[in-house]
Design an enzyme around this catalytic site. Structure first.
Site, PDB file in Angstrom:
ATOM      1  N   ASP A 106      -4.404  -8.168  30.966  1.00  0.00           N
ATOM      2  CA  ASP A 106      -3.715  -7.380  29.932  1.00  0.00           C
ATOM      3  C   ASP A 106      -3.058  -6.152  30.558  1.00  0.00           C
ATOM      4  OD1 ASP A 106      -4.692  -9.083  27.900  1.00  0.00           O
ATOM      5  OD2 ASP A 106      -4.925  -7.394  26.514  1.00  0.00           O
ATOM      6  N   LYS A 127     -17.721  -5.221  40.964  1.00  0.00           N
ATOM      7  CA  LYS A 127     -18.293  -3.883  40.773  1.00  0.00           C
ATOM      8  C   LYS A 127     -19.578  -3.860  41.600  1.00  0.00           C
ATOM      9  CE  LYS A 127     -18.493   0.216  38.798  1.00  0.00           C
ATOM     10  NZ  LYS A 127     -17.583   1.327  39.204  1.00  0.00           N
ATOM     11  N   ASP A 136      -9.916 -10.980  32.296  1.00  0.00           N
ATOM     12  CA  ASP A 136      -9.401 -10.767  30.942  1.00  0.00           C
ATOM     13  C   ASP A 136      -8.787  -9.374  30.837  1.00  0.00           C
ATOM     14  OD1 ASP A 136      -9.038 -11.193  28.116  1.00  0.00           O
ATOM     15  OD2 ASP A 136     -10.757  -9.867  27.808  1.00  0.00           O
ATOM     16  N   TYR A 151     -19.198 -14.078  29.183  1.00  0.00           N
ATOM     17  CA  TYR A 151     -18.674 -14.763  28.005  1.00  0.00           C
ATOM     18  C   TYR A 151     -19.653 -15.815  27.485  1.00  0.00           C
ATOM     19  CZ  TYR A 151     -13.885 -12.957  27.848  1.00  0.00           C
ATOM     20  OH  TYR A 151     -12.777 -12.173  27.686  1.00  0.00           O
ATOM     21  N   ASP A 186     -12.686  -0.798  39.127  1.00  0.00           N
ATOM     22  CA  ASP A 186     -12.079   0.439  38.624  1.00  0.00           C
ATOM     23  C   ASP A 186     -10.921   0.865  39.525  1.00  0.00           C
ATOM     24  OD1 ASP A 186     -14.052   0.847  40.535  1.00  0.00           O
ATOM     25  OD2 ASP A 186     -14.852   2.676  39.632  1.00  0.00           O
TER      26      ASP A 186
END
Ligand code: IPM
Ligand code: MG
Length: 360
Positions: free
Chosen positions: A247, A187, A243, A141, A219
């Protein structure tokens, strides 16, 4: 008790949901005998258009002199005349950095009243109770370099050892107050920054032998959140992964409009519903104000140290949901038609006056 709170309604549905959040905060003040002085200021696309800055100087000045800040939503999904969505979001990203809250807490639990309304089967979602602890001030970000040059676009995922250590400690400390389980998301089979993240998180875990710790690839986590969400207690994530996963986790509850968040670690607490500006439904009076209202509940607990009042707001929300009410995103059942944003706020304020300690 007296407190000062800055409301930043922002864009899209932000003003609509904050109007209900304000009513709830004022009602808490009346019922429990506190005084909350609420001031408002602009942020986001609206601020960019009017003042040429998504986080105007006056807003900045107010933000650092109140006890807590509540943001509605920032950034419209379309390019405005004055900039892009990136510019409007920058107002929020600058505010987060200004207040220095590195830990964004996003609790996800499914109230019994919503079990039947979740798109997942009841036995999968009943009893889900997890918190995403999202690093909020670093990663891709903010990483430099970033840009689009000569037909090449680039962003930089960058984390210092200190940043990872700090958010890991926040996650482990929180786990101690809960079910004592931390799952760190990365990851690490591909990214250097994730290999480093995993190493530091594992290192911190050795200081917390009472906490069950594991690392999980992002994942796989995305799948596990839907397959068996009850396995999670505290999810420790980078800015970007948190983030995305928060969701996704919202689906368990049935709607993104339900989720609150609190950002802590600095002197002034920052509270925001997890949802965005939702320009497609803005101005129609149908947005779900619960995420904003539960963000007020988190503020009562974390900034004002009023756990009874926090419990009362949550109980009031649950009471209204149990009575079968909900905005259109919740596919209200119990034979009731969906209610408006304002009606939902009104019902919650009404329930606040009647919830007893037994409900908390
Ligand atoms: C969120 C939002 C923000 C983020 C956007 C609006 C900048 O999606 O708080 O989850 O990505 O942090
Ligand atoms: Mg988001």
């Amino acid at each position: 008790m007296a407190g000062r709170v800055l409301f930043l309604p922002g864009d899209g549905i932000g003003p609509e949901v904050l109007r209900e959040a304000r009513r709830v905060l004022e009602a808490v003040g009346e019922v429990y005998g506190h005084r909350f002085d609420i001031v408002e200021a602009p942020i986001g696309d609206g601020a960019l258009e009017r003042f040429g800055d998504p986080l105007p100087e006056d807003t900045r000045a107010l933000a650092v002199e109140v006890d807590a800040v509540l943001v509605g939503a920032v950034g419209l999904a379309v390019r405005s005349a004055h900039g892009t969505e990136v510019d409007a979001s920058r107002g929020l990203l600058d505010l987060r950095r200004l207040l220095g809250n590195h830990a964004n807490l996003r609790p996800v639990s499914v109230p019994e009243a919503l079990v039947a309304r979740s798109p997942l089967r009841p036995e999968r979602v009943r009893g889900v109770d997890l918190v995403v602890v999202r690093e909020l001030l670093g990663g891709i970000y903010y990483g430099r370099p970033r840009g689009i040059e000569d037909g090449v676009a680039f962003d930089t995922e960058i984390y210092t050892e200190e940043e990872i250590r700090r958010i890991s400690v926040s996650a482990f400390e929180l786990a101690r107050t809960r079910r004592r389980k931390v799952t760190s998301i990365d990851k690490a089979n591909v990214l250097e920054s994730s290999i480093f993240w995993r190493r530091i998180a594992e290192g911190v875990s050795r200081d917390y032998p009472d906490i069950e710790f594991s690392s999980m690839l992002v994942d796989n986590c995305a799948m596990q959140l839907i397959r068996d969400p009850r396995q999670f207690d505290v999810l420790l994530t980078s800015n970007l992964f948190g983030d995305i996963l928060s969701d996704e986790a919202a689906v368990l509850v049935g709607s993104l409009g339900m989720l609150p968040s609190a950002s802590v670690g600095g002197d002034i607490g920052l509270y925001e519903p997890v949802h965005g500006a939702a320009p497609d439904i803005a101005g129609r009076g149908i947005a779900n104000p619960v995420g904003a209202i539960l963000s007020v509940a988190m503020m009562l607990d974390l900034t004002f140290a009023l756990p009874d009042e926090e419990g009362a707001v949550r109980a009031a929300v649950n009471r209204v949901l149990e009575d079968g009410y909900g905005t259109v995103d919740l596919h209200a059942d119990g034979g009731r038609a969906p209610v408006s944003t304002a009606r939902m706020g009104e019902l919650i304020v009404g329930a606040l006056g009647t919830v007893g300690k037994a409900d908390q």
